[in-house]
Design a protein around this motif. Structure first.
Motif, mmCIF file in Angstrom:
data_model
loop_
_atom_site.group_PDB
_atom_site.id
_atom_site.type_symbol
_atom_site.label_atom_id
_atom_site.label_comp_id
_atom_site.label_asym_id
_atom_site.label_seq_id
_atom_site.Cartn_x
_atom_site.Cartn_y
_atom_site.Cartn_z
ATOM 1 N N LEU A 25 0.859 -1.181 0.000
ATOM 2 C CA LEU A 25 0.000 0.000 0.000
ATOM 3 C C LEU A 25 0.891 1.226 0.000
ATOM 4 O O LEU A 25 2.002 1.203 0.559
ATOM 5 C CB LEU A 25 -0.891 0.053 1.248
ATOM 6 N N SER A 26 0.431 2.318 -0.607
ATOM 7 C CA SER A 26 1.165 3.578 -0.565
ATOM 8 C C SER A 26 0.189 4.729 -0.675
ATOM 9 O O SER A 26 -0.650 4.757 -1.576
ATOM 10 C CB SER A 26 2.194 3.647 -1.700
ATOM 11 N N GLY A 27 0.301 5.684 0.253
ATOM 12 C CA GLY A 27 -0.557 6.860 0.224
ATOM 13 C C GLY A 27 -0.973 7.273 1.629
ATOM 14 O O GLY A 27 -0.662 6.618 2.630
ATOM 15 N N LEU A 28 -1.695 8.388 1.704
ATOM 16 C CA LEU A 28 -2.049 8.993 2.987
ATOM 17 C C LEU A 28 -2.881 8.078 3.873
ATOM 18 O O LEU A 28 -2.819 8.164 5.102
ATOM 19 C CB LEU A 28 -2.809 10.297 2.751
ATOM 20 N N GLN A 29 -3.687 7.208 3.287
ATOM 21 C CA GLN A 29 -4.585 6.381 4.077
ATOM 22 C C GLN A 29 -3.972 5.064 4.534
ATOM 23 O O GLN A 29 -4.650 4.254 5.170
ATOM 24 C CB GLN A 29 -5.863 6.086 3.288
ATOM 25 N N SER A 30 -2.690 4.846 4.216
ATOM 26 C CA SER A 30 -2.076 3.565 4.559
ATOM 27 C C SER A 30 -2.167 3.268 6.046
ATOM 28 O O SER A 30 -2.543 2.165 6.460
ATOM 29 C CB SER A 30 -0.606 3.557 4.116
ATOM 30 N N ARG A 31 -1.855 4.253 6.881
ATOM 31 C CA ARG A 31 -1.877 4.034 8.332
ATOM 32 C C ARG A 31 -3.298 3.694 8.810
ATOM 33 O O ARG A 31 -3.503 2.739 9.567
ATOM 34 C CB ARG A 31 -1.355 5.266 9.061
ATOM 35 N N GLU A 32 -4.269 4.484 8.346
ATOM 36 C CA GLU A 32 -5.651 4.279 8.799
ATOM 37 C C GLU A 32 -6.176 2.919 8.362
ATOM 38 O O GLU A 32 -6.836 2.216 9.144
ATOM 39 C CB GLU A 32 -6.547 5.391 8.255
ATOM 40 N N VAL A 33 -5.905 2.537 7.132
ATOM 41 C CA VAL A 33 -6.401 1.260 6.624
ATOM 42 C C VAL A 33 -5.782 0.102 7.398
ATOM 43 O O VAL A 33 -6.469 -0.868 7.752
ATOM 44 C CB VAL A 33 -6.131 1.148 5.115
ATOM 45 N N ILE A 34 -4.483 0.179 7.675
ATOM 46 C CA ILE A 34 -3.832 -0.874 8.448
ATOM 47 C C ILE A 34 -4.444 -0.958 9.846
ATOM 48 O O ILE A 34 -4.694 -2.053 10.377
ATOM 49 C CB ILE A 34 -2.312 -0.628 8.518
ATOM 50 N N ALA A 35 -4.701 0.214 10.443
ATOM 51 C CA ALA A 35 -5.295 0.228 11.781
ATOM 52 C C ALA A 35 -6.673 -0.437 11.781
ATOM 53 O O ALA A 35 -7.007 -1.207 12.696
ATOM 54 C CB ALA A 35 -5.389 1.664 12.287
ATOM 55 N N ARG A 36 -7.453 -0.175 10.733
ATOM 56 C CA ARG A 36 -8.813 -0.709 10.688
ATOM 57 C C ARG A 36 -8.829 -2.189 10.329
ATOM 58 O O ARG A 36 -9.694 -2.939 10.792
ATOM 59 C CB ARG A 36 -9.653 0.104 9.712
ATOM 60 N N MET A 37 -7.895 -2.645 9.501
ATOM 61 C CA MET A 37 -7.893 -4.051 9.090
ATOM 62 C C MET A 37 -7.124 -4.937 10.064
ATOM 63 O O MET A 37 -7.409 -6.141 10.160
ATOM 64 C CB MET A 37 -7.293 -4.196 7.688
ATOM 65 N N CYS A 38 -6.162 -4.357 10.784
ATOM 66 C CA CYS A 38 -5.269 -5.173 11.613
ATOM 67 C C CYS A 38 -5.347 -4.824 13.101
ATOM 68 O O CYS A 38 -4.578 -5.378 13.894
ATOM 69 C CB CYS A 38 -3.826 -5.021 11.136
ATOM 70 N N GLY A 39 -6.203 -3.894 13.471
ATOM 71 C CA GLY A 39 -6.368 -3.548 14.876
ATOM 72 C C GLY A 39 -5.449 -2.446 15.332
ATOM 73 O O GLY A 39 -5.896 -1.399 15.795
ATOM 74 N N THR A 40 -4.156 -2.626 15.208
ATOM 75 C CA THR A 40 -3.176 -1.605 15.568
ATOM 76 C C THR A 40 -2.108 -1.533 14.483
ATOM 77 O O THR A 40 -1.896 -2.497 13.734
ATOM 78 C CB THR A 40 -2.500 -1.914 16.911
ATOM 79 N N VAL A 41 -1.447 -0.388 14.429
ATOM 80 C CA VAL A 41 -0.364 -0.198 13.461
ATOM 81 C C VAL A 41 0.957 -0.557 14.135
ATOM 82 O O VAL A 41 1.268 -0.024 15.205
ATOM 83 C CB VAL A 41 -0.324 1.258 12.960
#
Length: 442
Positions: A25-41
Motif C-alpha cells: 500500500l502507498s498513500g495517505l490512508q495507509s496508516r488508517e487502513v492498516i489500523a482498521r484491518m489489523c487492529g493496531t499499526v
C-alpha cells in the motif's frame, strides 16, 4: 478517475499460488487502513503478526504487517506491506477488502516506482535500472541494472551537471558583478578548460554506448549461409532442444528464429535465418530478405558453409561487419577442409569444434573487468540526450566571439539535455553557487 492523492495497493510478489504473497500500500490512508484491518499499526519498520479483517470484522487471514512512514519509504509516502498466505482466494479476498475503503484503488502499472520518482526518491535512470534488475536473466544484466538502480550512473551525470552549473555561475558572476571588488576579472576564462574536459568525458562515455547495449540487451549473433549448411542444426544444438525444423529440403527455414544463451554471464541472442540462395518461391524470398536485414543489424554473423571450396567473400555479399567463417559437417568422411579455410570447423553430430566456436563468439563480448565498467549508457534516450548536451557544450566553447551571454545559454541548454536523462530538469539556483564562491553582497 485515478488521482495522485489516492492510496494505492497491489500484489507485489508475483504469480499465485505461492507460499507467501506480499500486498503493498502507498498513500495517505495507509496508516488508517492498516489500523482498521489489523487492529493496531506496528512500530515503523518493525514486523508484527496480526489478524487481517475486512470492514465487517471477519478474519481473512493472519500474516505479517509492516508500516513505513513517509518520507522514509520506497515511494516517499506512508506505505505498508501485508505478508499473507499466497492462495488465490486469500489474496483475492484481501484485495477486495482494500478496495472497499474510500480513496483506495488498485495501482496502475509501475505506479509505485512513478510515485518514488515524483517524490524524489529515485531519478529516471534509477527507475530504469530497477526495471532492468527485475527483468535481468544473466549475471552481467544483473550487475549493470544493480549499478544503475543504486544510483551509480546517476552520480556520474550529477557530477557533470554540477560542473555545468559552476561554469554558468562563473559566467553570470562576470556578467552581473564585474564591478564588485570580490569578483576577480575574467572569472569565466577559468572554466573553459573544464568544459573542454567535460566535452571529452561525455564523448568517451558515448563511445561505450555499444557496450552498454550489448550488456543490457545481449549480443545479437546471426547464423547465415546457404541452404542446408547446418544453420538450424547449430541453433538446436546450442539451445539443447529442437527450436528449428531440420530437413534435407532446401528452404525449410523461411523466417527468423532465435534462442537466448548465457555465455560468460552475457545474454547472447542467436538468430537462425533462411538459406541464402536464388529462389522463385515468394515466401522464401521474403525469408531471405529478412535474413539480410538481420545480418545488417547483427553484432556478429556466423557465416556457415559445408563446402570446403566456399568463396566466403561472395557468400557474405554486401555484409561487411564482424564475421566468423564456420565450416560445418566436419564428421563427413568425404569432406576435407584445408588449414585456414575457415575460422572454426564444427560438427553438431560429434560436437567437434563447438567449444572453439563458443570461445570465438565470447571474444566479441565486451570486457567489463574495470572498476567503472558498468557506468554505461544503456538506452537510446540516454545517448540522444548526451549527444545533445555534448553538442551544446561544443557550441558554447566555439561561440567565444559571440559573447558570454550566448555561451551561458548554450551551457544552460547542455544542462537541460543532461537533466532529461535523470529527470532532474530544474532551475538551478545559480546565485547560491556564486555566493559560495565569492563574498558578493556581504
Amino acid at each position: 478517475m485515478s488521482s495522485a492523492a489516492d492510496t494505492i495497493f497491489a500484489l507485489s510478489s508475483g504469480g499465485l499460488p505461492s507460499g507467501v504473497a506480499v500486498i503493498r500500500l502507498s498513500g495517505l490512508q495507509s496508516r488508517e487502513v492498516i489500523a482498521r484491518m489489523c487492529g493496531t499499526v506496528p512500530a515503523p519498520r518493525h514486523a508484527a503478526l496480526r489478524s487481517i479483517r475486512d470492514r465487517n470484522g471477519d478474519v481473512l487471514d493472519e500474516g505479517i504487517v509492516l508500516f513505513f512512514p513517509g518520507p522514509h519509504s520506497f515511494t516517499g509516502e506512508d506505505s505498508a506491506e501485508l505478508q499473507i498466505h499466497g492462495g488465490r482466494a486469500t489474496v483475492k479476498a484481501v484485495l477486495a477488502a482494500l478496495a472497499e475503503f474510500e480513496g483506495m484503488r488498485a495501482a496502475e502499472a509501475g505506479e509505485f516506482s512513478r510515485r518514488a520518482f515524483l517524490n524524489g526518491r529515485m531519478d529516471l535512470v534509477e527507475v530504469e535500472g530497477l526495471a532492468d534488475l527485475i527483468a535481468a536473466e544473466t549475471e552481467i544484466q544483473r550487475r549493470l541494472a544493480a549499478e544503475q538502480a543504486s544510483g551509480g550512473l546517476s552520480r556520474l551525470y550529477d557530477s557533470w551537471a554540477k560542473r555545468l552549473t559552476h561554469a554558468r555561475a562563473m559566467i553570470e558572476a562576470e556578467l552581473d558583478f564585474a564591478d564588485e571588488d570580490d569578483v576577480p576579472g575574467s572569472v569565466a576564462s577559468q572554466i573553459w578548460d573544464d568544459m573542454h574536459a567535460l566535452q571529452q568525458d561525455i564523448l568517451n562515455h558515448l563511445a561505450e554506448a555499444r557496450v552498454g547495449e550489448i550488456a543490457r540487451d545481449g549480443l545479437k549473433v546471426v547464423i547465415a549461409g546457404p541452404a542446408n549448411a547446418g544453420k538450424s542444426s547449430l541453433l538446436n544444438y546450442l539451445a539443447r532442444r529442437d527450436i528449428a525444423i531440420v530437413t534435407d529440403i532446401p528452404g525449410t527455414t523461411r523466417d527468423v528464429l532465435h534462442v537466448d544463451l548465457d555465455i560468460s554471464g552475457f545474454a547472447v541472442r542467436l538468430y537462425d535465418t533462411a538459406g541464402l540462395r536464388e529462389t522463385e518461391d515468394l515466401v522464401e524470398q521474403e525469408g531471405i530478405r529478412r535474413a539480410w536485414l538481420s545480418m545488417a543489424e547483427a553484432h556478429l554473423v556466423l557465416l556457415l558453409s559445408d563446402d570446403p571450396d566456399t568463396d566466403w567473400n561472395a557468400l557474405a555479399g554486401s555484409y561487411s561487419g564482424p564475421l566468423l567463417r564456420v565450416s560445418t559437417k566436419a564428421d563427413k568422411p568425404d569432406r576435407f577442409w584445408p588449414a585456414g579455410s575457415a575460422d572454426v570447423i564444427i560438427s553438431v553430430r560429434s560436437g567437434v569444434g563447438m567449444a572453439s566456436l563458443l570461445a570465438a563468439v565470447g571474444d566479441y563480448l565486451p570486457d567489463l573487468a574495470q572498476g567503472n565498467a558498468l557506468a554505461l549508457p544503456t538506452r537510446r534516450r540516454h545517448v540522444a540526450n548526451l549527444v545533445e548536451a555534448k553538442e551544446h557544450i561544443a557550441r558554447a566553447i566555439a561561440s567565444g566571439g559571440a559573447g558570454l551571454d550566448i555561451q551561458a545559454e548554450n551551457l544552460r541548454l547542455a544542462g537541460v539535455a543532461l537533466g532529461r536523462v535523470t529527470g532532474r530538469v530544474d532551475v538551478e539556483n545559480l546565485l547560491d553557487v556564486i555566493f559560495s564562491e565569492f563574498c558578493i553582497g556581504k
